[in-house]
Design an enzyme around this catalytic site. Sequence first.
Site, PDB file in Angstrom:
ATOM      1  N   TYR A 160       4.375  24.334  32.886  1.00 47.27           N
ATOM      2  CA  TYR A 160       4.590  23.025  32.241  1.00 47.27           C
ATOM      3  C   TYR A 160       4.962  21.950  33.260  1.00 47.27           C
ATOM      4  O   TYR A 160       4.809  20.764  32.987  1.00 47.27           O
ATOM      5  CB  TYR A 160       5.676  23.125  31.166  1.00 47.27           C
ATOM      6  CG  TYR A 160       5.182  23.765  29.889  1.00 47.27           C
ATOM      7  CD1 TYR A 160       4.589  23.008  28.887  1.00 47.27           C
ATOM      8  CD2 TYR A 160       5.278  25.146  29.705  1.00 47.27           C
ATOM      9  CE1 TYR A 160       4.120  23.590  27.724  1.00 47.27           C
ATOM     10  CE2 TYR A 160       4.810  25.736  28.542  1.00 47.27           C
ATOM     11  CZ  TYR A 160       4.237  24.955  27.555  1.00 47.27           C
ATOM     12  OH  TYR A 160       3.759  25.541  26.413  1.00 47.27           O
ATOM     13  N   ASN A 212       9.264  25.385  18.781  1.00 50.00           N
ATOM     14  CA  ASN A 212       9.293  24.404  19.870  1.00 50.00           C
ATOM     15  C   ASN A 212       9.622  22.999  19.373  1.00 50.00           C
ATOM     16  O   ASN A 212       9.368  22.691  18.217  1.00 50.00           O
ATOM     17  CB  ASN A 212       7.929  24.388  20.579  1.00 50.00           C
ATOM     18  CG  ASN A 212       7.819  25.479  21.616  1.00 50.00           C
ATOM     19  OD1 ASN A 212       8.781  25.787  22.305  1.00 50.00           O
ATOM     20  ND2 ASN A 212       6.639  26.077  21.743  1.00 50.00           N
TER      21      ASN A 212
END
Length: 448
Positions: free
Chosen positions: A265, A166
């Site tokens: 998210y 990520n």
Amino acid sequence: MNRSNKQKRQEWLILATNQGLKIAVIGGGSSYTPELVEGFILHYKELPVRELWLVDIEPGLRKLNIVGNLAKRMVEKSGLPIEVHLTTDRRKAIEGADFVSTQMRVGMLDARARDESIPLKYGVIGQETTGPGGMMKALRTIPVILDVCRDIEELAPNAWLLNFTNPAGMVTEAVLKYSKVKSIGLCNAPIGLIKQVSAKYNVAADRVYAEFVGLNHLHWITRIDVEGEDKLDDMLTEGYSAKNVPAREWNPEFLKSLRAVPSYYLKYFYMTDAMLEEQMESFKQGINRAEVVKRVEEELFELYANLELSEKPKQLEQRGGAFYSEAAVNLMRSLYNGSNDIQTLNVANRGILDFLPDDASIEVNCVVTKNGPLPLPLTKIPPMAKGLIHAVKTYEQLAIDAAVTGDRALALQAMVHHPLVPSVDVAVRMLDEMLEANKEFLPNFFTK
């Protein structure tokens, strides 16, 4: 070993010798690795791995040895002719590889803790892949990944780089833009949603079709079909979440008018005040996600070190990144066999979202062919999502270029233009502190 098992092993050995694959895992000391190894064992017939190289850096050597020895025990128990190598020599691992998988954390969990805590001092969301924390992770990670790419270009030019480091979308875009490596980005959120729907309706995963629109950690699901029947309305009342994002109910009126299921998210954008309040409260109590993950990892590595253990422990599912490795193995299988199945991946836009540049990395459904993923045209794009997608992509592209060049002016523009950063003044002060806190991992910014 009885005669039939011996015969099977001989057959597998012939298969591995003739067609065996070399796979290098950068960040092989990760707690996720046993899940990856389990996948290679379960799907050996479709993905005959001959050599598995687990690579890590010197500070990660203890974890590499623990998880690597568990991997060896798992392979030994399976009876498969897979050679497991543990090394800190990245080039040796990459040389001649068919697939290179990356699952690294530059700065390790201490850096994550800073990414999560420093923004909170300025009244800004602190999260490891979203907002200023995600930007710092990108600045640390992208130069290292591009170093890996230079090794791949030289030593394994035909290899596929599968990235689930990520922020996956930004890292993938950097590789596509600044290297010649064939790269695909992965996230566990899409496969998690498919599994949730599959379990809810008690059908096989391949009977579910969900259309993902947007960017990594910023996507909307615009259709969910189960055996040809539209189930979007059902999922709008249920939503989906993950262990690494605090649970909070969506406003039903909002979801009904949005006509799409937002990624968990997106709570940081749609419920900023409430999410920030939760984070601030946890911070005051001395709790943050990095500390939770540290504790879970310590417990996992205690389990992994048990010489009697020769399978993936169930506790790994608590880690928060469930199905990452399953997604990686699925993708390798599909690329190797040319199965032409549909997977949700991070790939170059190439006109799919007409309001973004062609070289922007987007997260959409793709048909996975032997020559790589082909993104599918989208049937529904929520018009209200376009502005946020465009704004976040603008920030991402500025941050990617800043990571490569070490240009503080670009970094400031990226920070200012992130939708979660409230003002230029806050951006300037926060950037100064976060760059300084990451100094040892940002040579591009500090060695000029």
